[in-house]
Design a protein around this motif. Structure first.
Motif, mmCIF file in Angstrom:
data_model
loop_
_atom_site.group_PDB
_atom_site.id
_atom_site.type_symbol
_atom_site.label_atom_id
_atom_site.label_comp_id
_atom_site.label_asym_id
_atom_site.label_seq_id
_atom_site.Cartn_x
_atom_site.Cartn_y
_atom_site.Cartn_z
ATOM 1 N N THR A 168 0.850 -1.193 0.000
ATOM 2 C CA THR A 168 0.000 0.000 0.000
ATOM 3 C C THR A 168 0.880 1.235 0.000
ATOM 4 N N PHE A 169 0.593 2.137 -0.921
ATOM 5 C CA PHE A 169 1.297 3.411 -1.008
ATOM 6 C C PHE A 169 0.246 4.498 -1.186
ATOM 7 N N GLY A 170 0.019 5.246 -0.120
ATOM 8 C CA GLY A 170 -1.007 6.275 -0.175
ATOM 9 C C GLY A 170 -2.382 5.663 -0.354
ATOM 10 N N ASP A 171 -3.074 6.050 -1.420
ATOM 11 C CA ASP A 171 -4.426 5.571 -1.673
ATOM 12 C C ASP A 171 -4.464 4.328 -2.561
ATOM 13 N N VAL A 172 -3.297 3.792 -2.924
ATOM 14 C CA VAL A 172 -3.215 2.678 -3.870
ATOM 15 C C VAL A 172 -2.736 1.419 -3.149
ATOM 16 N N THR A 173 -3.417 0.299 -3.427
ATOM 17 C CA THR A 173 -3.031 -0.992 -2.855
ATOM 18 C C THR A 173 -2.899 -2.019 -3.967
ATOM 19 N N LEU A 174 -1.779 -2.724 -3.957
ATOM 20 C CA LEU A 174 -1.552 -3.837 -4.866
ATOM 21 C C LEU A 174 -1.558 -5.119 -4.056
ATOM 22 N N SER A 175 -2.372 -6.080 -4.486
ATOM 23 C CA SER A 175 -2.453 -7.357 -3.790
ATOM 24 C C SER A 175 -2.359 -8.467 -4.817
ATOM 25 N N ALA A 176 -1.429 -9.404 -4.608
ATOM 26 C CA ALA A 176 -1.252 -10.528 -5.522
ATOM 27 C C ALA A 176 -1.111 -11.803 -4.703
ATOM 28 N N ALA A 215 -4.855 -47.210 -9.316
ATOM 29 C CA ALA A 215 -3.822 -46.603 -10.161
ATOM 30 C C ALA A 215 -3.551 -45.184 -9.676
ATOM 31 N N PRO A 216 -2.363 -44.650 -9.919
ATOM 32 C CA PRO A 216 -2.054 -43.280 -9.476
ATOM 33 C C PRO A 216 -2.843 -42.245 -10.285
ATOM 34 N N ASN A 217 -3.799 -41.607 -9.629
ATOM 35 C CA ASN A 217 -4.606 -40.550 -10.232
ATOM 36 C C ASN A 217 -4.432 -39.289 -9.395
ATOM 37 N N CYS A 218 -4.351 -38.133 -10.050
ATOM 38 C CA CYS A 218 -4.153 -36.893 -9.299
ATOM 39 C C CYS A 218 -4.691 -35.703 -10.085
ATOM 40 N N THR A 219 -4.903 -34.606 -9.368
ATOM 41 C CA THR A 219 -5.264 -33.337 -9.988
ATOM 42 C C THR A 219 -4.277 -32.264 -9.528
ATOM 43 N N ARG A 220 -4.083 -31.273 -10.388
ATOM 44 C CA ARG A 220 -3.232 -30.131 -10.050
ATOM 45 C C ARG A 220 -3.985 -28.859 -10.375
ATOM 46 N N ASP A 221 -4.074 -27.967 -9.394
ATOM 47 C CA ASP A 221 -4.722 -26.673 -9.572
ATOM 48 C C ASP A 221 -3.727 -25.569 -9.243
ATOM 49 N N THR A 222 -3.626 -24.583 -10.117
ATOM 50 C CA THR A 222 -2.878 -23.370 -9.821
ATOM 51 C C THR A 222 -3.786 -22.180 -10.088
ATOM 52 N N GLN A 223 -3.652 -21.173 -9.265
ATOM 53 C CA GLN A 223 -4.458 -19.964 -9.451
ATOM 54 C C GLN A 223 -3.650 -18.756 -9.014
ATOM 55 N N THR A 224 -3.781 -17.687 -9.783
ATOM 56 C CA THR A 224 -3.126 -16.419 -9.473
ATOM 57 C C THR A 224 -4.155 -15.305 -9.572
ATOM 58 N N SER A 225 -4.158 -14.428 -8.592
ATOM 59 C CA SER A 225 -5.054 -13.273 -8.607
ATOM 60 C C SER A 225 -4.250 -12.019 -8.304
ATOM 61 N N ILE A 226 -4.430 -10.991 -9.129
ATOM 62 C CA ILE A 226 -3.745 -9.714 -8.943
ATOM 63 C C ILE A 226 -4.796 -8.606 -8.960
ATOM 64 N N GLY A 227 -4.776 -7.770 -7.954
ATOM 65 C CA GLY A 227 -5.714 -6.661 -7.879
ATOM 66 C C GLY A 227 -5.003 -5.358 -7.550
ATOM 67 N N LEU A 228 -5.359 -4.309 -8.251
ATOM 68 C CA LEU A 228 -4.834 -2.964 -8.003
ATOM 69 C C LEU A 228 -6.017 -2.058 -7.716
ATOM 70 N N THR A 229 -6.062 -1.501 -6.510
ATOM 71 C CA THR A 229 -7.202 -0.679 -6.114
ATOM 72 C C THR A 229 -6.742 0.713 -5.699
ATOM 73 N N TRP A 230 -7.603 1.658 -5.961
ATOM 74 C CA TRP A 230 -7.385 3.051 -5.576
ATOM 75 C C TRP A 230 -8.646 3.558 -4.912
ATOM 76 N N ASN A 231 -8.488 4.190 -3.772
ATOM 77 C CA ASN A 231 -9.639 4.680 -3.011
ATOM 78 C C ASN A 231 -9.263 6.010 -2.388
ATOM 79 N N ALA A 232 -10.018 7.046 -2.686
ATOM 80 C CA ALA A 232 -9.672 8.379 -2.174
ATOM 81 C C ALA A 232 -10.914 9.254 -2.091
#
Length: 675
Positions: free
Chosen positions: A264-272, A292-309
């Motif tokens: 967070t810098f001033g009114d701006v927040t970056l969250s990843a 038998a060997p069975n599996c699942t793989r999940d990856t997820q990425t979220s990036i948000g940039l917000t400004w509030n003033a």
């Protein structure tokens, strides 16, 4: 169907008893700091100010006392997470009134007020992280188990707003909105770490760093990892010599890594935030080869940039940019064409972008108006399936979609203690019949300084996702597409009674009725024998929820009871919905080295579907937390399902097993330190 809410005798007696107990509350006045759980004495604070401390931001996109919110919202804090040793978001949500959690040894599912459909990946709940939507663009899933985006140590608070939220948030907000708010660098103030061990070969580790500058700049960095070997499982349905006597050995393992960056810098927040999780599948679902060997793989990425003033007197602007990506891949052994065993790979790639802006106006007397607009682009809604050796493409589907929305909300304070919160949102999505108006209105009456009455009516919708509409695969997993699916629609009416206690606690009684049209469910097509999603049903649900949150000095008690009944168009109860839920959480200081004892009791009545039933159960969890071993070092010990209760969940149509057993007793220990 009757037009009035049904109120059976037993639930009514329990609810009235809870309210009577609340009315007799005495005055002890603690306040819990959300980051570290410190108790402060607020006995000199007037009752009206104590009520204001219970604030929620998710219900209306601005901060408001829960007593003013157009819902019966609930807030959980970092102190709750510590006191009860919750490892996942599902652990926390399972303690809330009217919610129940199931698990199929791969994903964790959330039901509410009588609804939990097979093949639903929590797409009827909207999940936010720091206000940013994280439901993906293929399955619309909200990951709440070990595949969730966040390490729970990095969660500052969880806000849950039950009921339809489409008037503010659009699609997916049918049964509730979950907003997970992460911690700040100021709450860590340096380097922190944690290591944990547990039964079933569980290992956990986390390293975090927080910094807060004198100019208000704030930085948080965190990385964590978890691995669990799991246990050997027996499935009677596969008890033959050819399938190892029904024993799945070394197949229930789980691994996950989480990363969080917040600045967070001033009114701006970056969250990843980012998660990568791989899970072994012991159940042979979707026709996989057992053992038998069975599996699942999940990856997820979220990036948000917000400004509030605040840009002018009485005018606040907020803007948000977001990007998300989610990838799923499942690999397993199947009987391929001609019955020959072979490796099949199934997967999806999701990528989405969004932008939104809203203005909060308080320039008019006694009013707070929110105006907003959103744009979104689902750049990838891709699904694929192929045989690995020899290579054979079975599904290669590429889709995109877009969405846009406008909304307005007005909170009006009227004389004589009345408040009206009214809003409407217009959504335009790619797809059939995807233009929707979603209204909501709540009339709130402050009968006394401590008593609030709310009448709430609203509607919401959920657009069918890409998996439900376009997934088609004959033979192996056996599913067919249905691009003509229509959005689900829900209308709700709710009466909420809230009573604030002099100790800062509160009691709530909610009576609700829901009507769902074009409910999407998964069934077997009698002609093709394949699974298919269809607008199967009309459903009507009614029930009540009674909840108590009370403090006795440094002791805190949360308890709730819910009665819920959901019926389909044929009048029969819909599947997999327990009619009764009872829960209690108690946190007690032990007076020795700062330790606290957290005890949980979670009970559900029997639930069934057309072919199977699962008995009722009560499970107990115990956690000894915050035991100071040395300066800046704390130990926590937990026993989950402490009395080793045997219970099960009903399995979906993709399983041979009618029910799947839940975990027995598990133990864990965690050591936290800071520099």
């Amino acid at each position: 169907m009757p037009t009035r809410l049904l109120r059976p005798a037993a639930p009514s007696v329990i609810a009235c008893s809870v309210l009577l107990f609340c009315a007799q509350a005495a005055a002890a006045a603690p306040d819990i700091d959300e980051d570290n759980g410190d108790i402060g004495n607020l006995t000199t604070v007037p009752l009206e100010e104590l009520m204001q401390l219970r604030v929620v931001t998710t219900a209306s996109m601005f901060a408001q006392p829960i007593s003013d919110a157009p819902s019966s919202a609930t807030v959980l804090t970092a102190a709750d997470i510590r006191d009860f040793g919750w490892h996942t978001l599902a652990d926390a949500l399972a303690t809330l009134p009217g919610l129940y959690v199931t698990n199929d040894r791969n994903y964790t599912y959330l039901g509410a007020r009588g609804f939990l459909r097979p093949g639903d990946y929590n797409s009827r709940f909207l999940l936010l992280v720091d206000g940013v939507r994280v439901n993906d663009s293929v399955y619309d899933q909200a990951l709440i188990g070990s595949a969730g985006l966040l390490d729970m140590d990095m969660v500052k608070r969880i806000e849950f707003v039950p009921g339809p939220g489409s008037a503010v948030y659009g699609s997916n907000a049918l049964f509730g909105v979950i907003n997970v708010i992460t911690r700040d660098g100021s709450g860590l103030a340096g380097v922190q770490g944690a290591v944990g061990v547990g039964t079933q070969g569980e290992r956990r580790a986390r390293a975090s760093y927080g910094w807060h500058g004198q100019n208000g700049a704030d930085v948080l960095l965190s990385a964590s990892a978890m691995t669990r070997a799991g246990r050997d499982l027996y499935f009677a349905e596969f008890d033959t010599p050819a399938t190892n006597g029904g024993m799945a050995r070394h197949m229930d393992w789980d691994r996950a890594q989480n990363f969080l960056v917040k600045a967070t810098f001033g009114d701006v927040t970056l969250s990843a935030s980012h998660v990568a999780r791989t899970k072994g599948i012991p159940t042979a679902s979707f026709g996989a080869t057992f053992g038998a060997p069975n599996c699942t793989r999940d990856t997820q990425t979220s990036i948000g940039l917000t400004w509030n003033a605040r840009v002018a007197p009485g005018v606040t602007l907020a803007a948000q940019l977001q990007s998300g990506q989610a990838d799923y891949e499942g690999s397993g052994s199947y009987a391929l064409d001609g019955g020959t065993p072979g490796l099949n790979v199934d997967g999806a790639h999701a990528r989405w972008y969004g932008a939104g802006v809203n203005a909060t106006l308080t320039t008019l007397p006694h009013q707070k108006i929110v105006l907003g607009a959103e744009l979104g682009e689902d750049a990838h809604r891709d699904q694929y399936n192929y045989d690995a050796r020899p290579f054979l493409a079975r599904l290669d589907d590429h889709r995109g979609a877009s969405r846009r929305a406008l909304f307005v909300e007005d909170e009006i304070r009227l004389p004589a203690g009345f408040l009206v919160n009214a809003g409407v949102r217009f959504d335009d999505h790619t797809g059939p019949d995807a233009r929707r108006f979603s209204p909501r209105v709540a009339v709130v009456y402050k009968a006394t300084a401590a008593d609030t009455i709310k009448l709430i009516e609203g509607s919401a919708f959920r657009t069918p996702n890409a998996y439900e509409m376009y997934y088609a695969l004959a033979g192996i997993e056996g599913m067919q597409a249905n691009p003509d699916l229509q959005p689900e629609r829900i209308t709700t009416r709710e009466l909420v009674l809230e009573h604030a206690l002099a100790d800062g606690g509160h009691a709530t009684l909610s009576l609700f009725r829901y009507t769902v049209n074009d409910l999407i469910g998964q069934q077997v097509d009698p002609t093709t024998g394949l699974l298919v999603f269809r607008n199967m049903d009309h459903a009507d649900a009614r029930g009540l929820e009674a909840a108590l949150d009370r403090s006795f000095g440094a002791v805190r008690l949360r308890a709730s009871y819910a009665w819920q009944l959901a019926r389909g168009s044929n009048g029969a109860p819909i599947m997999d919905a327990p009619h009764h839920l009872a829960k209690a959480d108690l946190s007690v200081p032990l007076g020795w080295r700062g330790a606290r004892l957290g005890a949980e009791l979670l009970c559900a009545s029997a639930h069934r579907n057309a072919t199977a039933s699962a008995g009722g159960y009560c499970t107990s969890n115990l956690t000894l937390s915050a035991l100071r071993l040395a300066a800046h070092t704390e130990l926590s010990l937990s026993a989950y399902n402490a009395f080793d209760k045997r219970y099960a969940d009903i399995a979906g149509p993709e399983f041979v097993q009618p029910t799947l057993a839940r975990e027995g007793r598990t133990l864990s220990a965690k050591l936290d330190w800071r520099f």
